[in-house]
Design a protein around this motif. Sequence first.
Motif: not given
Length: 142
Positions: A34-41, A43-55, A69-71
Amino acid sequence: MMLEYTILWLDGNSSDPMSSFRAKLGNAQTFTNVNDCIEYIKSHSKELIYLIVSGSLAKEIIPIIYESSNIIEIFLFCGSVSAYAEWAMDYCDKMMIFDHGDDLLERLWNDLQNKLREHAKICLKLAEEHKQRALQFKKPCG
């Protein structure tokens, strides 16, 4: 004006090369932490992101990244939609819940297709405007 969408998949099994969902998903950035994913999101604020996450990881990450805002969209992929329905009400503006991978992927690809088509229309309109401006400066030879 480059438009690029990034697909992130956060799941304890996302790095499994034998996963049929992984094969169908194709080129996505995968995370098991989770923390690695949060850090990516973050640190990549200019990317438009679709997130698939397990329950199993959704309740940990979604409250933290939901307002980013990038999610663009969050796809919660779980074994039982009803198990998350009540909790998910606070996040329904950006999140959908799926219990079948093919349904999730169909929605993801259709959403991406629509976003890219919208962007293409804007690009074509801008191209036509630039063409018309260029024609204003066209001078006959001779």
